[in-house]
Motif scaffolding. Structure first.
Motif, PDB file in Angstrom:
ATOM      1  N   ALA A  35       0.828  -1.208   0.000  1.00 55.40           N
ATOM      2  CA  ALA A  35       0.000   0.000   0.000  1.00 55.40           C
ATOM      3  C   ALA A  35       0.860   1.254   0.000  1.00 55.40           C
ATOM      4  O   ALA A  35       0.564   2.234  -0.705  1.00 55.40           O
ATOM      5  N   ALA A  36       1.937   1.254   0.789  1.00 50.66           N
ATOM      6  CA  ALA A  36       2.811   2.426   0.822  1.00 50.66           C
ATOM      7  C   ALA A  36       3.437   2.676  -0.546  1.00 50.66           C
ATOM      8  O   ALA A  36       3.522   3.818  -1.010  1.00 50.66           O
ATOM      9  N   THR A  37       3.885   1.617  -1.211  1.00 49.26           N
ATOM     10  CA  THR A  37       4.462   1.783  -2.552  1.00 49.26           C
ATOM     11  C   THR A  37       3.437   2.336  -3.535  1.00 49.26           C
ATOM     12  O   THR A  37       3.749   3.218  -4.349  1.00 49.26           O
ATOM     13  N   GLY A  38       2.197   1.853  -3.444  1.00 51.83           N
ATOM     14  CA  GLY A  38       1.165   2.334  -4.352  1.00 51.83           C
ATOM     15  C   GLY A  38       0.850   3.801  -4.149  1.00 51.83           C
ATOM     16  O   GLY A  38       0.769   4.565  -5.124  1.00 51.83           O
ATOM     17  N   PHE A  39       0.686   4.226  -2.921  1.00 57.48           N
ATOM     18  CA  PHE A  39       0.353   5.631  -2.673  1.00 57.48           C
ATOM     19  C   PHE A  39       1.518   6.546  -3.037  1.00 57.48           C
ATOM     20  O   PHE A  39       1.313   7.619  -3.629  1.00 57.48           O
ATOM     21  N   ALA A  40       2.745   6.168  -2.672  1.00 58.10           N
ATOM     22  CA  ALA A  40       3.892   7.001  -3.035  1.00 58.10           C
ATOM     23  C   ALA A  40       4.058   7.073  -4.551  1.00 58.10           C
ATOM     24  O   ALA A  40       4.367   8.139  -5.110  1.00 58.10           O
ATOM     25  N   GLY A  41       3.857   5.956  -5.250  1.00 58.42           N
ATOM     26  CA  GLY A  41       3.939   5.976  -6.711  1.00 58.42           C
ATOM     27  C   GLY A  41       2.882   6.865  -7.328  1.00 58.42           C
ATOM     28  O   GLY A  41       3.150   7.601  -8.297  1.00 58.42           O
ATOM     29  N   ALA A  42       1.654   6.814  -6.799  1.00 57.83           N
ATOM     30  CA  ALA A  42       0.597   7.687  -7.306  1.00 57.83           C
ATOM     31  C   ALA A  42       0.939   9.156  -7.085  1.00 57.83           C
ATOM     32  O   ALA A  42       0.674  10.014  -7.944  1.00 57.83           O
ATOM     33  N   TYR A  43       1.549   9.465  -5.931  1.00 56.58           N
ATOM     34  CA  TYR A  43       1.927  10.854  -5.654  1.00 56.58           C
ATOM     35  C   TYR A  43       2.991  11.323  -6.646  1.00 56.58           C
ATOM     36  O   TYR A  43       2.913  12.440  -7.182  1.00 56.58           O
TER      37      TYR A  43
ATOM     38  N   VAL B  44      -4.953  17.510  -6.235  1.00 54.16           N
ATOM     39  CA  VAL B  44      -4.946  16.054  -6.452  1.00 54.16           C
ATOM     40  C   VAL B  44      -3.877  15.391  -5.587  1.00 54.16           C
ATOM     41  O   VAL B  44      -4.101  14.322  -4.985  1.00 54.16           O
ATOM     42  N   ALA B  45      -2.698  16.015  -5.508  1.00 56.75           N
ATOM     43  CA  ALA B  45      -1.637  15.460  -4.667  1.00 56.75           C
ATOM     44  C   ALA B  45      -2.061  15.420  -3.199  1.00 56.75           C
ATOM     45  O   ALA B  45      -1.783  14.452  -2.475  1.00 56.75           O
ATOM     46  N   LEU B  46      -2.753  16.459  -2.759  1.00 58.36           N
ATOM     47  CA  LEU B  46      -3.249  16.458  -1.380  1.00 58.36           C
ATOM     48  C   LEU B  46      -4.235  15.324  -1.155  1.00 58.36           C
ATOM     49  O   LEU B  46      -4.224  14.671  -0.097  1.00 58.36           O
ATOM     50  N   GLY B  47      -5.084  15.058  -2.161  1.00 62.40           N
ATOM     51  CA  GLY B  47      -6.029  13.955  -2.021  1.00 62.40           C
ATOM     52  C   GLY B  47      -5.335  12.605  -1.939  1.00 62.40           C
ATOM     53  O   GLY B  47      -5.717  11.745  -1.130  1.00 62.40           O
ATOM     54  N   VAL B  48      -4.287  12.412  -2.762  1.00 68.66           N
ATOM     55  CA  VAL B  48      -3.552  11.135  -2.716  1.00 68.66           C
ATOM     56  C   VAL B  48      -2.857  10.967  -1.370  1.00 68.66           C
ATOM     57  O   VAL B  48      -2.912   9.891  -0.742  1.00 68.66           O
ATOM     58  N   ALA B  49      -2.194  12.019  -0.895  1.00 66.11           N
ATOM     59  CA  ALA B  49      -1.516  11.931   0.399  1.00 66.11           C
ATOM     60  C   ALA B  49      -2.508  11.716   1.532  1.00 66.11           C
ATOM     61  O   ALA B  49      -2.256  10.930   2.465  1.00 66.11           O
ATOM     62  N   ALA B  50      -3.646  12.407   1.459  1.00 68.41           N
ATOM     63  CA  ALA B  50      -4.660  12.227   2.498  1.00 68.41           C
ATOM     64  C   ALA B  50      -5.213  10.812   2.502  1.00 68.41           C
ATOM     65  O   ALA B  50      -5.479  10.228   3.570  1.00 68.41           O
TER      66      ALA B  50
ATOM     67  N   LEU C  30       2.609  17.502   1.481  1.00 66.68           N
ATOM     68  CA  LEU C  30       2.830  16.350   2.363  1.00 66.68           C
ATOM     69  C   LEU C  30       2.871  16.782   3.827  1.00 66.68           C
ATOM     70  O   LEU C  30       2.337  16.100   4.715  1.00 66.68           O
ATOM     71  N   GLN C  31       3.526  17.908   4.104  1.00 60.28           N
ATOM     72  CA  GLN C  31       3.578  18.416   5.475  1.00 60.28           C
ATOM     73  C   GLN C  31       2.186  18.755   5.997  1.00 60.28           C
ATOM     74  O   GLN C  31       1.849  18.467   7.158  1.00 60.28           O
ATOM     75  N   LEU C  32       1.353  19.335   5.121  1.00 57.22           N
ATOM     76  CA  LEU C  32       0.003  19.714   5.535  1.00 57.22           C
ATOM     77  C   LEU C  32      -0.911  18.509   5.708  1.00 57.22           C
ATOM     78  O   LEU C  32      -1.747  18.475   6.619  1.00 57.22           O
ATOM     79  N   ALA C  33      -0.761  17.499   4.861  1.00 60.41           N
ATOM     80  CA  ALA C  33      -1.668  16.350   4.903  1.00 60.41           C
ATOM     81  C   ALA C  33      -1.530  15.555   6.191  1.00 60.41           C
ATOM     82  O   ALA C  33      -2.469  14.844   6.582  1.00 60.41           O
ATOM     83  N   CYS C  34      -0.397  15.658   6.868  1.00 59.43           N
ATOM     84  CA  CYS C  34      -0.166  14.855   8.077  1.00 59.43           C
ATOM     85  C   CYS C  34      -0.511  15.587   9.361  1.00 59.43           C
ATOM     86  O   CYS C  34      -0.338  15.022  10.452  1.00 59.43           O
ATOM     87  N   VAL C  35      -0.980  16.827   9.289  1.00 58.97           N
ATOM     88  CA  VAL C  35      -1.352  17.541  10.513  1.00 58.97           C
ATOM     89  C   VAL C  35      -2.501  16.846  11.256  1.00 58.97           C
ATOM     90  O   VAL C  35      -2.442  16.687  12.480  1.00 58.97           O
TER      91      VAL C  35
END
Length: 719
Positions: free
Chosen positions: A253-261, A282-288, A330-335
């Motif tokens: 799952a981690a590989t898939g999400f990072a690849g999509a980003y 879109v990047a925010l949605g993938v990271a979220a 990425l910094q914002l998505a993890c708040v």
């Protein structure tokens, strides 16, 4: 209506009560006899204990000797001689520590009380010596048991050995340590992380190197990357649901999400298929989605792999400034994750890449060509990192006050905006740094006001970080609004404010900030009014100004505030106690600094006054002021000494005598050779009169002190 009572019934009831009373009397006598028999049995048991076998205590007078009876249990398999019933207590009649019959109990092995003992074992409660030397271990009674001190078998039993730690034998060595590569889950995790890294590198090669080599077209590359990432996420979810599939599912799952980003980054920056704003969304949605799945699985590893993989490899996809925005996303998505879970590694991983990237961009813009548009983009990125870092930290620490990692991320996120003003000219840089200092110092001030502190709920470590960062921003502001001659003035004013706050609130962070600003102010003043400048008339006329005099006066104010605050920080000591070393250091250092600042003030004022001998007059006034200050310190110390405050008296007298010696040295070594005419005469006359006053007052104070001691001694003598 009358009721008659049958006399025969009354007589019969009276006879029955009389019979019951007789039975109770007989029962009492039997119980009394039973008690005497049990007492005799108890003495015989003590005589049969190990070490005293074959001896018995004499029976009490009037005691009835117990009768010989058959053993309570059949003979055991081993040929032994069973003791008589008079020597073996029956569980039903065993007396306790108070001499009363005890309760019936059973053997720990499940043998009922009074029942047969197994082969090779002694009956329950019988010593091994009385059971044919059959060593049956006697279990210890509970600590709260009333039988613990009644029986010799418990009283003479050695202490129970401590429990054996897990993994060790009774006397064996420690169990061998398992090598790290044989521990459960280690190799699987290493392989999973390596698989994530290699797969993501392959995705980057698909998106970048294939484009450079002309392999496939843009559409197949982007579609293949998206499809491959989606397949990895789906496979990860499927594997995670199986037994033992947590590690593999997280890695996939981690590989898939990072690849999509990374695919979104390439689509936005390389192929320009998406405008930056929709691309960031879109990047925010993938990271979220990635961190959301990590929150659902409660897996910090998944979130760290997603963020780290995307953040580390994003600069290899594109080197444009828009990559800074993707890292900030990425910094914002993890708040929200930081608010919900205390995952320290995730918070560091999401902050460090963005901070490093912006700092590198600031350095590159500073040493590169002057491009206002690029500088503005870098400033925007620095502001965004600071807002996300500081704002997210404030939200988190209000919810979880002990989160030190959140404060550390705040400190890291605050640094790019401290460096960004260097990209602009002086007015713009001053405006940026002053606004930043206002925000940070306002956050720090919430910890100083009780009512505001209850509303803000910022912990001390976060307020400290805000105060330190705000102090640096304020220093940049002072550098922008002052000149070389007035820089020390601004630094001294800020130092006085910090030291005043420290003395009022006893805040050590404010003490450190005030001391730092005071030291910088002193260095700035020395750069303008150094010893060579103050001792040479020509240089003093060229270098000194009214701003120098104002800076020196502000420095004297800093010393006064520091001495006042030192009295609040110093713990009170009893009369006659030893002098606080910190107070002594502050007073001595303050005295030396005050001498120099007074000289700088008088000489600067003399030079800027426009009179012919302004330099000479300034030095003569400085010598007189030195001696006046020494006299004031001596008088203060003598007053404190007569009042019984030994600590303050010693400090003041020591400072006064030191300044007196310094004034005399200046008078004979410098003024005598430099001053001339009436100015020299005036200096010597005034200093001499002040010395006479000091000596007279010093002698009178000690004479009065001796007279008081004599009076107290005579009053204490015999009448």
């Amino acid at each position: 209506m009358t009721t008659s009572i049958d006399p025969a019934l009354v007589a019969r009831l009276s006879g029955e009560f009389t019979s019951v009373a007789g039975d109770f009397t007989t029962l009492g006598g039997r119980l009394n006899s039973l008690g005497r028999d049990l007492e005799a049995l108890h003495r015989q048991m003590r005589g049969a204990a190990p070490g005293t076998a074959g001896t018995s205590a004499p029976a009490a007078p009037g005691a009835v000797a117990p009768k010989t009876a058959e053993p309570a249990a059949p003979p055991i398999a081993a040929p032994t001689t069973e003791p008589a019933a008079a020597q073996i207590p029956s569980p039903a009649t065993t007396p306790d520590a108070a001499g009363t019959p005890g309760a019936r109990g059973g053997d720990p092995a499940g043998i009922p009380a009074g029942g047969p003992a197994p082969a090779g074992h002694a009956p329950w409660g019988v010593p091994a010596a009385a059971a044919g030397q059959q060593h049956w271990p006697v279990p210890p009674p509970p600590p709260h048991s009333r039988y613990a001190g009644a029986y010799p078998i418990y009283r003479d039993r050695p202490p129970t050995p401590p429990p054996v730690p897990p993994g060790r034998g009774p006397a064996g060595p420690a169990a061998p340590r398992i090598p790290w590569w044989q521990r459960e889950g280690v190799i699987s995790r290493l392989l999973a992380v390596a698989g994530v890294a290699v797969t993501l590198i392959g995705v980057v090669m698909l998106l970048v190197l294939a484009a450079q080599a002309g392999i496939f077209g843009p559409v197949p590359r982007v579609v293949a990357g998206a499809a491959f990432s989606a397949a990895l996420v789906g496979a990860g979810v499927r594997v995670y649901r199986r037994t033992g599939g947590r590690v593999g599912g997280v890695a996939l799952a981690a590989t898939g999400f990072a690849g999509a980003y990374l695919d979104v980054v390439a689509t936005t920056t390389i192929y320009d298929w998406l405008h930056p704003v929709p691309g960031f969304a879109v990047a925010l949605g993938v990271a979220a989605a990635g961190v959301g799945l990590a929150m659902q699985w409660r897996s910090q590893t998944l979130a760290v792999l997603v963020v780290a993989g995307a953040a580390v490899l994003a600069p290899f996809v594109s080197t444009e400034l828009s990559v800074l925005a993707f890292l900030i996303v990425l910094q914002l998505a993890c708040v929200p994750v930081q608010y919900a879970y205390d995952w320290p590694y995730l918070h560091l991983v999401r902050t460090v890449p963005a901070v490093l990237a912006v700092q590198i961009a600031v350095v590159a813009a500073a040493i590169g060509t002057d491009d206002p548009g690029r500088n503005l983009l870098v400033l925007t990125a620095a502001v965004a990192v600071a807002v996300v870092g500081v704002g997210g930290t404030v939200v988190v620490v209000r919810h979880r006050a002990g989160d030190i990692v959140a404060t550390l991320t705040c400190a890291l996120a605050a640094t790019p905006l401290l460096a960004a003003p260097a990209l602009f000219d002086r007015p713009a840089a001053t405006a940026i740094s002053s606004g930043y200092a206002l925000v940070l110092l306002s956050l720090a001030a919430t910890a100083l006001l009780p009512k505001v502190r209850e509303i803000a709920r910022l912990p001390g470590h976060t307020a400290t970080v805000a105060a330190v960062a705000g102090s640096f921003a304020l220093l940049e502001t002072l550098w922008g609004v002052t000149t070389e001659a007035t820089l020390s003035l601004g630094l001294f004013l800020v130092a006085a404010c910090y030291l005043g706050i420290a003395g009022r609130t006893r805040n050590r962070v404010a003490v450190a900030a005030g001391a730092g600003y005071a030291a910088l102010g002193g260095l700035a003043l020395l750069a303008v009014a150094g010893p060579d400048t103050l001792s040479t008339a020509g240089i003093a006329v060229d270098e000194l100004s009214a701003g120098t005099a104002a800076s020196a006066i502000a420095g004297l104010g800093v010393i006064a505030v520091a001495l006042w605050g030192c009295g609040r920080f110093t713990a009170p000591r009893p009369p006659g106690g030893s002098t606080d070393s910190r107070a002594t250091l502050v007073w001595v250092g303050g005295s030396v600094a005050a001498l120099y600042l007074v000289t700088a003030t008088t000489v600067s004022l003399g030079v800027t006054s426009g009179i012919a001998d302004g330099f000479v007059v300034g030095h003569s006034i400085a010598t007189i002021v030195w001696m006046a200050g020494a006299l004031a310190a001596l008088l203060y110390g003598l007053r404190r000494l007569s009042g019984g405050t030994a600590t303050a008296a010693k400090v003041a007298l020591g400072s006064g005598l030191s300044v007196t010696a310094a004034a005399l040295a200046k008078l004979f070594l410098f003024d005598l050779a430099t001053l001339d005419g009436l100015v020299r005469v005036t200096a010597f006359l005034v200093v001499g009169v002040l010395l006479l006053i000091a000596g007279t007052r010093y002698a009178r104070a000690f004479a009065e002190s001796g007279a008081r001691r004599t009076d107290s001694g005579s009053s204490a003598g015999p009448h």
